[in-house]
Design a protein around this motif. Structure first.
Motif, PDB file in Angstrom:
ATOM      1  N   ARG A  14       0.837  -1.190   0.000  1.00  0.00           N
ATOM      2  CA  ARG A  14       0.000   0.000   0.000  1.00  0.00           C
ATOM      3  C   ARG A  14       0.877   1.246   0.000  1.00  0.00           C
ATOM      4  NH1 ARG A  14      -5.174  -1.374   1.086  1.00  0.00           N
ATOM      5  NH2 ARG A  14      -5.366   0.445  -0.261  1.00  0.00           N
ATOM      6  N   ALA A  15       0.387   2.290  -0.624  1.00  0.00           N
ATOM      7  CA  ALA A  15       1.104   3.571  -0.595  1.00  0.00           C
ATOM      8  C   ALA A  15       1.025   4.135   0.826  1.00  0.00           C
ATOM      9  CB  ALA A  15       0.487   4.544  -1.595  1.00  0.00           C
ATOM     10  N   SER A  16       2.086   4.770   1.246  1.00  0.00           N
ATOM     11  CA  SER A  16       2.157   5.306   2.606  1.00  0.00           C
ATOM     12  C   SER A  16       1.126   6.402   2.823  1.00  0.00           C
ATOM     13  CB  SER A  16       3.545   5.889   2.839  1.00  0.00           C
ATOM     14  OG  SER A  16       3.705   7.046   2.033  1.00  0.00           O
ATOM     15  N   LYS A  17       0.826   6.630   4.087  1.00  0.00           N
ATOM     16  CA  LYS A  17      -0.112   7.709   4.422  1.00  0.00           C
ATOM     17  C   LYS A  17       0.430   9.045   3.945  1.00  0.00           C
ATOM     18  CE  LYS A  17      -1.921   5.412   8.506  1.00  0.00           C
ATOM     19  NZ  LYS A  17      -0.702   4.616   8.876  1.00  0.00           N
ATOM     20  N   MET A  18       1.726   9.226   4.106  1.00  0.00           N
ATOM     21  CA  MET A  18       2.293  10.514   3.701  1.00  0.00           C
ATOM     22  C   MET A  18       2.084  10.765   2.213  1.00  0.00           C
ATOM     23  SD  MET A  18       5.847  12.229   4.574  1.00  0.00           S
ATOM     24  CE  MET A  18       6.420  13.714   3.784  1.00  0.00           C
ATOM     25  N   SER A  19       2.297   9.741   1.403  1.00  0.00           N
ATOM     26  CA  SER A  19       2.107   9.960  -0.037  1.00  0.00           C
ATOM     27  C   SER A  19       0.626  10.206  -0.332  1.00  0.00           C
ATOM     28  CB  SER A  19       2.648   8.787  -0.850  1.00  0.00           C
ATOM     29  OG  SER A  19       1.893   7.616  -0.636  1.00  0.00           O
ATOM     30  N   ILE A  20      -0.249   9.482   0.363  1.00  0.00           N
ATOM     31  CA  ILE A  20      -1.691   9.695   0.138  1.00  0.00           C
ATOM     32  C   ILE A  20      -2.097  11.093   0.604  1.00  0.00           C
ATOM     33  CG2 ILE A  20      -3.981   8.932   0.906  1.00  0.00           C
ATOM     34  CD1 ILE A  20      -2.779   6.051   0.887  1.00  0.00           C
ATOM     35  N   ASN A  21      -1.460  11.554   1.668  1.00  0.00           N
ATOM     36  CA  ASN A  21      -1.799  12.875   2.210  1.00  0.00           C
ATOM     37  C   ASN A  21      -1.085  14.031   1.510  1.00  0.00           C
ATOM     38  OD1 ASN A  21      -3.558  11.819   4.025  1.00  0.00           O
ATOM     39  ND2 ASN A  21      -2.040  11.639   5.660  1.00  0.00           N
ATOM     40  N   THR A  22      -0.305  13.737   0.509  1.00  0.00           N
ATOM     41  CA  THR A  22       0.315  14.808  -0.266  1.00  0.00           C
ATOM     42  C   THR A  22      -0.679  15.227  -1.349  1.00  0.00           C
ATOM     43  OG1 THR A  22       2.529  13.984   0.211  1.00  0.00           O
ATOM     44  CG2 THR A  22       2.317  15.460  -1.661  1.00  0.00           C
ATOM     45  N   LEU A  23      -1.543  16.160  -0.973  1.00  0.00           N
ATOM     46  CA  LEU A  23      -2.658  16.528  -1.834  1.00  0.00           C
ATOM     47  C   LEU A  23      -2.350  17.809  -2.589  1.00  0.00           C
ATOM     48  CD1 LEU A  23      -5.263  15.890   0.957  1.00  0.00           C
ATOM     49  CD2 LEU A  23      -4.798  14.387  -0.993  1.00  0.00           C
ATOM     50  N   ASN A  24      -2.519  17.755  -3.881  1.00  0.00           N
ATOM     51  CA  ASN A  24      -2.304  18.929  -4.714  1.00  0.00           C
ATOM     52  C   ASN A  24      -3.675  19.395  -5.197  1.00  0.00           C
ATOM     53  OD1 ASN A  24      -1.919  20.624  -6.902  1.00  0.00           O
ATOM     54  ND2 ASN A  24      -0.021  19.627  -7.523  1.00  0.00           N
ATOM     55  N   LEU A 145       2.262  20.748   1.610  1.00  0.00           N
ATOM     56  CA  LEU A 145       3.411  20.321   2.411  1.00  0.00           C
ATOM     57  C   LEU A 145       3.012  20.125   3.869  1.00  0.00           C
ATOM     58  CD1 LEU A 145       6.185  22.630   0.906  1.00  0.00           C
ATOM     59  CD2 LEU A 145       5.883  20.178   0.517  1.00  0.00           C
ATOM     60  N   SER A 148       0.793  17.062   4.627  1.00  0.00           N
ATOM     61  CA  SER A 148       1.519  15.793   4.494  1.00  0.00           C
ATOM     62  C   SER A 148       2.436  15.552   5.689  1.00  0.00           C
ATOM     63  CB  SER A 148       2.336  15.778   3.203  1.00  0.00           C
ATOM     64  OG  SER A 148       3.499  16.560   3.350  1.00  0.00           O
ATOM     65  N   LEU A 149       2.818  16.622   6.371  1.00  0.00           N
ATOM     66  CA  LEU A 149       3.707  16.499   7.540  1.00  0.00           C
ATOM     67  C   LEU A 149       2.916  16.458   8.846  1.00  0.00           C
ATOM     68  CD1 LEU A 149       6.382  19.098   6.355  1.00  0.00           C
ATOM     69  CD2 LEU A 149       6.802  16.647   6.641  1.00  0.00           C
TER      70      LEU A 149
ATOM     71  N   THR B 123       9.736   6.795   1.136  1.00  0.00           N
ATOM     72  CA  THR B 123       8.556   7.502   1.632  1.00  0.00           C
ATOM     73  C   THR B 123       7.261   6.909   1.094  1.00  0.00           C
ATOM     74  OG1 THR B 123       9.877   9.514   1.768  1.00  0.00           O
ATOM     75  CG2 THR B 123       7.514   9.790   1.889  1.00  0.00           C
ATOM     76  N   VAL B 124       7.266   6.440  -0.132  1.00  0.00           N
ATOM     77  CA  VAL B 124       6.011   5.901  -0.675  1.00  0.00           C
ATOM     78  C   VAL B 124       5.721   4.501  -0.132  1.00  0.00           C
ATOM     79  CG1 VAL B 124       6.773   4.708  -2.796  1.00  0.00           C
ATOM     80  CG2 VAL B 124       4.585   5.913  -2.758  1.00  0.00           C
ATOM     81  N   CYS B 126       6.782   3.150   2.931  1.00  0.00           N
ATOM     82  CA  CYS B 126       6.803   2.905   4.379  1.00  0.00           C
ATOM     83  C   CYS B 126       6.001   3.925   5.160  1.00  0.00           C
ATOM     84  CB  CYS B 126       8.241   2.950   4.899  1.00  0.00           C
ATOM     85  SG  CYS B 126       9.405   1.990   3.941  1.00  0.00           S
ATOM     86  N   ASN B 127       5.351   3.455   6.198  1.00  0.00           N
ATOM     87  CA  ASN B 127       4.712   4.312   7.177  1.00  0.00           C
ATOM     88  C   ASN B 127       5.555   4.344   8.452  1.00  0.00           C
ATOM     89  OD1 ASN B 127       2.152   5.273   6.072  1.00  0.00           O
ATOM     90  ND2 ASN B 127       1.604   3.105   5.950  1.00  0.00           N
ATOM     91  N   GLU B 274      -1.518   2.376  -6.999  1.00  0.00           N
ATOM     92  CA  GLU B 274      -1.368   3.139  -5.770  1.00  0.00           C
ATOM     93  C   GLU B 274       0.062   3.652  -5.577  1.00  0.00           C
ATOM     94  OE1 GLU B 274      -3.832   1.413  -2.529  1.00  0.00           O
ATOM     95  OE2 GLU B 274      -2.183   2.123  -1.278  1.00  0.00           O
ATOM     96  N   ILE B 275       1.034   2.781  -5.779  1.00  0.00           N
ATOM     97  CA  ILE B 275       2.429   3.197  -5.576  1.00  0.00           C
ATOM     98  C   ILE B 275       2.843   4.190  -6.661  1.00  0.00           C
ATOM     99  CG2 ILE B 275       4.830   2.378  -5.544  1.00  0.00           C
ATOM    100  CD1 ILE B 275       3.278   1.658  -3.009  1.00  0.00           C
ATOM    101  N   LYS B 281       2.543  11.895  -6.643  1.00  0.00           N
ATOM    102  CA  LYS B 281       2.144  12.913  -5.678  1.00  0.00           C
ATOM    103  C   LYS B 281       3.351  13.432  -4.901  1.00  0.00           C
ATOM    104  CE  LYS B 281      -2.024  12.261  -3.670  1.00  0.00           C
ATOM    105  NZ  LYS B 281      -3.008  11.525  -2.845  1.00  0.00           N
ATOM    106  N   LEU B 282       4.195  12.522  -4.472  1.00  0.00           N
ATOM    107  CA  LEU B 282       5.378  12.961  -3.718  1.00  0.00           C
ATOM    108  C   LEU B 282       6.290  13.821  -4.591  1.00  0.00           C
ATOM    109  CD1 LEU B 282       6.216   9.709  -1.718  1.00  0.00           C
ATOM    110  CD2 LEU B 282       5.250  11.843  -0.811  1.00  0.00           C
ATOM    111  N   ARG B 285       5.920  17.680  -4.546  1.00  0.00           N
ATOM    112  CA  ARG B 285       6.294  18.518  -3.407  1.00  0.00           C
ATOM    113  C   ARG B 285       7.329  19.563  -3.805  1.00  0.00           C
ATOM    114  NH1 ARG B 285       5.113  16.032   1.600  1.00  0.00           N
ATOM    115  NH2 ARG B 285       6.797  17.226   2.543  1.00  0.00           N
TER     116      ARG B 285
END
Ligand SMILES: Cc1ncc(COP(=O)(O)O)c(C=O)c1O
Ligand SMILES: Cc1ncc(COP(=O)(O)O)c(C=O)c1O
Lengths: 424, 424
Positions: A14-24, A145, A148-149, B123-124, B126-127, B274-275, B281-282, B285
């Motif tokens: 699964r894609a990490s939360k951070m990547s999912i939360n990087t919303l543009n 930014l 995502s942080l 980053t993509v 790992c959580n 997803e990845i 998305k990453l 940034r």
């Protein structure tokens, strides 16, 4: 181990939360729009924040020559220090130093574009759970930014009727113990506003009273129209610590080169060593800007002729005036004249366009019918406005304004007294 | 509000946890060392992982010309898509595509150096709270990035006696439900090892059995000595998803240019959309690599003459051989001959150097007495070794080895049978 093993017997990545939360927001809004231009009219994009796309605003030849010279020295192929070459930092320090806000090479970090400067500045100042104050409407990267942080954003209001000045009282009401930083973007994307000395001093006095450091996004610094003056935040305060972010992208018209910087202003030692060291450490993650551009920086800053800057600015001003005077005579639209940068915001009196629900639908239909694309300001968390980029060639701007007029005339419905009353 | 206010009545700005947790072991070790060279001997640094510093390994003229041509087109000054120009991604896909691991432009992301490629890949995948498996000894950035993101690192052993092959059993024992990715660095920094097809297949079969994606750091890919062959991880597996990270830095000898990439290998759709979307998305940034380098990429990859690559490799091999054969005759040292990359690891039989506590003290004194600096492998979590960079000019390498010999001869103490027994 048998149990563990069983848990890893099939692929489940699964894609990490951070990547999912990087919303543009720009991407998610634009991607969700049905953008089918009218086949009878060639598309005009007034949406692209890249001054180079139409070829009418080339960078200066000196700037290109500086790059080729840097390549020819063979001196700029190796790793630079993660914060940039000492020499390049020195050159920037000299370029931006002023008696009120002196800078030394140690106060400068080179970054991969102003975007990385903003990323480092937010990352060093804020912990997850903190909040930051950002302008509304404002450049979307701040929120992208921060969220995502795990940093909360609080939007302070800009006032279109006061040329997009900050509602300072509202701003102050948002500050609490977890407020880690105030972002001020002057001159502004998307507003094109340029703040007066007095207004900046008002903002600084809140920051001073509430002991709040400032991230000053001054990427459009000095891109102001004649008659108007740009004041850097740092030059107006002796006590508030400021991380001023900038870059070559806009003023030198080379956004792709990814050269940005942070200027650390900390005359009262409020940041102290800790923030400086934090920035240095963060810079070591991916290292900074391309060394060729770093090597060219001295010549870019010192040899670019004044006429180049002036030419860009006169063009932006004249195009803004054309756009503003055209749109201000269109019933239902309320453009706000900019004083700098390369943008102009236009209010839509939605009640006069009952066919459309919001700025997104309005701009979508403007594409369908007139092949003109303006970014709906929902992308800046500011519905019922749209943003026009004033870097397009003049002829295009004129045609685009004509088409916007046609579109508005077709869809405008005067509000009858009755319906106005019924609303209340 | 009175209470809130009182809490913000003085400046109290602290660096974020993330910046504090961005630990660079090389910096913290080297900065803690007393490095005072012997004034009688000019300093020789065998510690710097930058092949360009001595001027003996210039990049090819074609590479420089490609940059100047890109500048002259005036086409590469604007923003590229955040993942890179489509054309440049296509060029890379063609360059690295092979029948066993075909690549399309969509499988390629351009990044600001291989460092950013590694950053995005970690980053993509790992959580916070997940763990990743990294080599020991290994390139320190993996841990630096992971720890700053709240990801646990688990070090798997490399076996010096087997030319630094992975202890596959040990690696497998570290996997659990929270293991998000396995990092394999081949050819290796700091070991200079190049893995055989069979060994890579062993690693892949663990990854396949335990459904573990691989981050393959192949920045030294193809930098292998004659007689040896480089196999990319992705070319050896049809089922394990691989993010292969690389860049121009080493093979093209331009580390300052900050051009890196991620090649997505996912023939079984384990990463899925997803990845890929997470990576895109990453990438938004800070946007990626300098557009001039992106524009030059086609010519850099396709026009650099084979002799350039060969020249670099023969030099590295011959220098490695000089260094290895010199050091292997020095009592107390056990160098391991590399097969590629630009490094050579040397074991120190610490019991024969009782004056020194560890590799850090050993290398510190080597500077004080002989003005030769080698990086203590404690920086790679591997005490009692040091790393030599074999990119220095041959004469320097010879002189350095002579000085290391003198140093060792001076401090070597044969272990008497008694003292050996006393230890137990
Ligand atoms: C206000 C503002 N800040 C920062 C940036 C990012 O600049 P750069 O391209 O140097 O990352 C932009 C780009 O549009 C901007 O409008
Ligand atoms: C194994 C390894 N990976 C990645 C990198 C970083 O490469 P870049 O300079 O392109 O960020 C290095 C640099 O030394 C390295 O040795």
């Amino acid at each position: 181990p048998a149990k563990q093993k069983s848990c890893r017997q099939r692929w489940n990545i699964r894609a990490s939360k951070m990547s999912i939360n990087t919303l543009n927001p720009i991407r998610s809004i634009v991607d969700g729009m049905k953008l089918t231009p009218n086949p009878e009219k060639p598309m005009i994009a007034l949406s692209i924040g890249d001054p180079t796309v139409f070829g009418n605003l080339p960078t200066d030849d000196k700037v290109l020559q500086a790059m080729k010279d840097a390549i020819d020295t063979h001196e700029y192929n190796g790793y630079a220090p993660s914060v940039g070459y000492q020499k390049s930092r020195e050159v920037l320090a000299n370029f931006y130093s002023c008696p009120e806000a002196p800078l030394k090479a140690e106060d400068v970090l080179l970054t991969s574009g102003c975007s990385q400067a903003i990323d480092l500045a937010i990352t060093v100042l804020c912990n997850p759970g903190d909040n930051i104050l950002i302008p509304c409407p404002g450049f979307s990267l701040y929120k992208t930014l921060a969220v995502s942080l795990g940093i909360q954003v609080r939007l302070y209001k800009l006032l279109p009727e006061k040329s997009w000045e900050i509602d300072v009282q509202h701003l102050e009401s948002l500050i609490d113990n977890r407020t880690a930083c105030l972002i001020v973007n002057n001159p502004s994307n998307p507003c094109g506003s340029v703040y007066s000395k007095e207004h900046l001093q008002d903002i600084l006095s809140v920051a001073s009273k509430r002991c709040l450091p400032i991230l000053a996004d001054e990427i459009y610094g000095d891109m102001v129209f004649p008659g108007c003056q740009f004041h850097s935040m740092a030059s107006l305060s002796a006590d508030v610590p400021v991380l001023a972010c900038g870059g070559l992208a806009k003023r030198w018209l080379v956004p792709g080169w990814r050269m940005g910087w942070i200027l650390i202003h900390d005359r009262n030692q409020c940041f102290g060593k800790e923030i400086r060291q934090g920035l240095v450490k963060l810079s070591q993650r991916i290292l900074g800007a391309c060394t060729i551009v770093q090597g060219a920086l001295e010549s870019i800053l010192n040899d670019t002729p004044q006429e180049f800057y002036q030419r860009t600015i006169s063009f932006l001003k004249s195009n803004s005036e054309i756009c503003f005077s055209e749109l201000s005579t269109i019933p239902g639209l309320t453009p706000v004249m900019p004083s700098g940068a390369m943008y102009l915001m236009v209010g839509i009196e939605m009640e006069n366009f009952p066919e459309f629900e919001d700025d997104v639908q309005f701009t979508e239909h403007l594409v369908t019918e007139q092949s003109v694309f303006c970014l709906p300001a929902t992308a800046f968390e500011y519905p019922n406005y749209f943003r026009i980029v004033v870097t397009v060639p003049e002829e295009m701007m004129v045609v685009a304004c004509g088409r916007i007029r046609e579109f508005c005339q077709r869809h405008y419905r005067p509000r009858s007294q009755e319906s106005a009353e019924l609303d209340h």
